[in-house]
Enzyme design. Structure first.
Site, PDB file in Angstrom:
ATOM      1  N   ASP A  12       0.714  -1.416   0.113  1.00 58.48           N
ATOM      2  CA  ASP A  12      -0.098   0.369  -0.047  1.00 58.48           C
ATOM      3  C   ASP A  12       0.977   1.419  -0.075  1.00 58.48           C
ATOM      4  OD1 ASP A  12       0.761  -0.513   2.680  1.00 58.48           O
ATOM      5  OD2 ASP A  12      -0.933  -0.122   3.427  1.00 58.48           O
ATOM      6  N   CYS A  13       2.002   1.066   0.045  1.00 61.59           N
ATOM      7  CA  CYS A  13       2.885   2.306   0.873  1.00 61.59           C
ATOM      8  C   CYS A  13       3.566   2.743  -1.261  1.00 61.59           C
ATOM      9  CB  CYS A  13       3.701   1.900   1.281  1.00 61.59           C
ATOM     10  SG  CYS A  13       3.589   2.350   3.583  1.00 61.59           S
TER      11      CYS A  13
END
Length: 757
Positions: free
Chosen positions: A483-484
């Site tokens: 997700d980063c």
């Protein structure tokens, strides 16, 4: 006075891949600060202390005082107050946004990121103090000022009943109470020091059965310190690292945070390492137990755990497994010829420890394995280069606020907060006005992308590809996260649409392709995305989760948040680069959307695993499905999600969800049904995306009233209850969320609700 230093090295023992971009370290300078500054800081500290039982969360005021001097605001626009939804105009929202972004821009550091408090867990600092005490480095690493602030923090977060919790807002646990009591003793506090606080702490421990009832992680820490016996631990055999990878229980198949913590633990267990026995250690052996130390039945103590700590009770199969290993296997491995195998396993473990250290520039994946790895390097060789390389990286984990000095849950949340903030400011449509802020953020995001895979044969070290990923914090840390990477990619794609003379040159397309490659490589067969790696084993492995305090830690599970972020990033990318891996991307998005639909709860919510909780998960669920091309009209999941969110709106117009939702998996309002600016931001963003304004904009207007009126005089927003979580049961601070999500929600509200009316 304490000063925050950004992107600075200053030690020959520090390694970096990008000139320390993102590094944040607090240093004490006795010459710094006017009498007015020092008085302001003392006032903030006293205020926190006086209200510590009702407001357990610090407001990150030392950083705010620091930046008020470094980046003073040119002007503070007058505060807007609205009585009712009729008063909410485009102008009032724009003024609120400008006040908020003006203030938040002053908190941006010169390298482009937003620093902030990432504390919350109460079991991190004791591990550091124990390690420094054993290695004799305590006073060399922690100055008198450091020690004073750490003690301030530990006393400030002692609960009324005398104990300490797992996290700052939690009820007292044996794990928290024993470790924090021990940390204070090692920092030089006497058993009866202060106004009875130490005595109260000890009374809580003894009143709940004594330290034999501490959790397994606590037992391990006390054993290396010498105030608990290794025979009172369930086995942590390093031989597990010698098993063939094909076995589902191989540690290489576990969630990286889990395996990276049990790796150094298994090394220390295999060696049965115990630190020096000092008078303080001998005294602690008397202070922590209800019966004399030499009378304790250590075999019985192996499975003892205080009921206050028992979030994940051991299943019977686990007790049988540990008893068998303890009784039959360990005696063989402790003596020749079995000892040969043990030595081989210990050698393998330390090789993996060194690989992790080298490839994170001695930051390590997180604070628990950071201090454990450091201890292992010292145990291997007290004069080693590895141990010396570990020492300066301790400061990367220390953060100070008005409640004292804490150890953070990572070396910061730099990239994560910066990617979110860039998206939030862009949503306001005030791009030219905040061009300099966005340009700096853009620079930080570009400088923080991971440009290389880890060296060597990745499969030997059980590592996933990293090239093109974004980390949670800094490029020096370097662990890639799904997700980063997605949020980093979303931010740079949005920034690439803005004129480069405003926000700087866009990222090279090849680096975008690398990011897409990482995202595509992380999709599991069920369509979902886990955190750092693919899900490598089965959910039944949770049966051997030995950590009584945490849930779902053994494998890397797929999450709605990671899956949604991946869909959003790939959809944004596909619009700008339609020819690149088109079919793969489309197939990935469809599978991911199907995963999100399958994991929705019957009430329309999604459980959030990284934020509090159903509000957070539902924001991601809705956003992911809409990015995948679904809408309120053609998707029952989105309709149910909107119904769920609307049913939780409070009379004040906002939303306010308690951390109890995370651990109990049932929606719980914040105490007294108070609203929270962060939950309100998440709910608004989900509803705006689902076109609530076309059906009935009133809930959005009511939420906007709450956010506008919550803004403080200087444009900041108040710090309310804790909003981050990990492993179901432990809460963590995201200090920037109180600014980012009101800005983002009001930005979207302004141009997608008010301007479109």
């Amino acid at each position: 006075m304490w000063k925050l230093k950004i992107a600075e090295g200053g030690s020959p023992w520090l390694r970096t891949v990008n000139n320390h971009v993102g590094r944040q370290v607090w240093e004490f300078d006795p010459k710094l600060g006017s009498p007015e500054d020092l008085l302001e800081i003392e006032k903030a500290r006293q205020n926190f202390h006086d209200n510590r039982f009702t407001h357990k969360h610090s407001a990150d005021l030392l950083m705010r005082i620091h930046f008020a001097k470094e980046n003073p605001m040119n002007e503070v626009l007058p505060k807007v107050r609205v009585k009712d939804i009729e008063d909410v105009t485009e102008e009032t929202v724009k003024t609120t946004l400008r006040r908020a972004i003006n203030f938040h821009s002053t908190l941006q550091s010169h390298d482009g990121h937003w620093p902030g408090d990432y504390g919350g867990p109460m079991f991190l600092m004791p591990g550091l103090v124990i390690t420094l005490s054993i290695t004799g480095a305590l006073n060399a690493v922690l100055t008198e000022e450091h020690r004073k602030e750490i003690c301030r923090y530990l006393y400030n977060h002692q609960n009324k009943d005398g104990g300490w919790g797992l996290h700052i807002e939690g009820p007292s646990t044996m794990f928290g109470s024993v470790l924090n009591y021990v940390a204070l003793r090692l920092l030089g506090e006497g058993p009866n020091d202060r106004q009875g606080e130490m005595e109260k702490g000890r009374d809580w421990i003894l009143g709940h059965g004594g330290a034999t009832f501490i959790t397994s992680w606590g037992k391990m820490w006390l054993s290396v310190l010498g105030v608990y016996e290794w025979s009172g631990n369930n086995p942590l055999p390093p031989e597990i690292w010698l098993l063939p990878y094909v076995l589902p229980i191989h540690p290489g198949r576990m969630w990286c945070h889990c395996r990276m913590v049990y790796l150094p633990m298994s090394y220390l267990y295999g060696k049965r390492f115990v630190g020096p026995i000092t008078p303080t250690i001998l005294s602690l052996r008397k202070e922590l137990y209800t019966i004399p130390y030499h009378d304790i039945d250590w075999n019985q103590a192996r499975n003892l755990c205080a009921k206050e700590d028992l979030y994940y009770p051991h299943p019977l199969v686990q007790d049988i497994l540990w008893a068998s290993l303890h009784k039959f296997l360990e005696p063989i491995l402790m003596h020749w010829p079995g000892k040969k195998l043990r030595e081989m396993a210990i050698k393998t473990a330390i090789e993996h420890i060194h690989y992790e250290d080298d490839n994170t520039r001695y930051l390590c994946i997180g604070p628990v394995n950071k201090v454990l790895n450091m201890l292992c390097c010292w145990v291997e060789d007290p004069n080693s280069e590895a141990f010396k390389l570990h020492l300066p990286r301790i400061y990367d984990y220390l953060w100070i606020a008005e409640d004292g000095m804490k150890m953070q849950g990572y070396n910061g949340s730099q990239l994560w907060d910066t990617a979110f903030t860039a998206q939030a400011i862009i949503s306001s449509n005030l791009i030219e006005e905040y061009g300099p802020t966005l340009r700096k953020a853009h620079t930080y995001i570009k400088n923080s992308q991971v440009l290389e895979d880890c060296p060597g044969d990745l499969s030997k070290w059980y590592r996933h590809i990293s090239k093109g990923a974004w980390p949670f914090s800094t490029a020096d840390h370097g662990w890639p996260i799904s997700d980063c990477t997605a949020e980093g990619l979303k931010a740079v794609l949005l920034l690439s649409k803005i004129a480069p003379e405003i926000v700087g040159e866009p990222l090279d397309a090849k680096r975008l392709y690398d990011a897409v490659n990482v995202i595509l490589s992380l999709q599991n067969e069920d369509g979902g995305f886990a955190t750092y790696e693919l899900t490598r084993s089965y959910t039944w492995l949770e049966l051997i989760n030995p950590a009584e305090t945490f849930g779902d830690i053994v494998i890397d599970y797929p999450y709605v948040e990671c899956t949604s972020a991946a869909i959003q990033a790939l959809t944004s990318f596909k619009k700008l680069y339609p020819g690149h891996r088109r079919e793969e991307i489309q197939c990935c998005i469809e599978k991911a959307a199907s995963f999100i639909e399958k994991t929705q709860a019957s009430d329309g919510s999604w459980y959030g695993s990284w934020g509090v909780c159903f509000t957070y998960g539902t924001w991601f669920g809705v956003k992911g499905l809409i990015a995948a091309g679904k809408s309120f009209n053609n998707c029952s999941s989105i309709r149910k999600a909107c119904e769920f969110l609307l049913s939780k709106q409070l009379p004040s117009g906002g939303w306010g969800e308690s951390y109890l939702s995370c651990q109990n998996k049932v929606y719980s309002n914040v105490e007294s049904n108070r609203s929270h600016v962060v939950n309100t931001g998440w709910a608004m963003l989900a509803l705006i995306d689902a076109e609530q304004a076309k059906r009935d904009p009133t809930p959005l207007h009511r939420a906007a009233v709450y956010l506008i009126n919550s803004q403080m005089e200087n444009g900041d927003f108040p710090q309310q209850e804790i909003m981050g979580v990990f492993n179901k049961n432990c809460m963590i601070t995201y200090a920037a969320y109180r600014n980012v999500f009101p800005i983002w929600a009001l930005g979207e509200y302004r141009h997608r609700v008010l301007q479109s009316q």
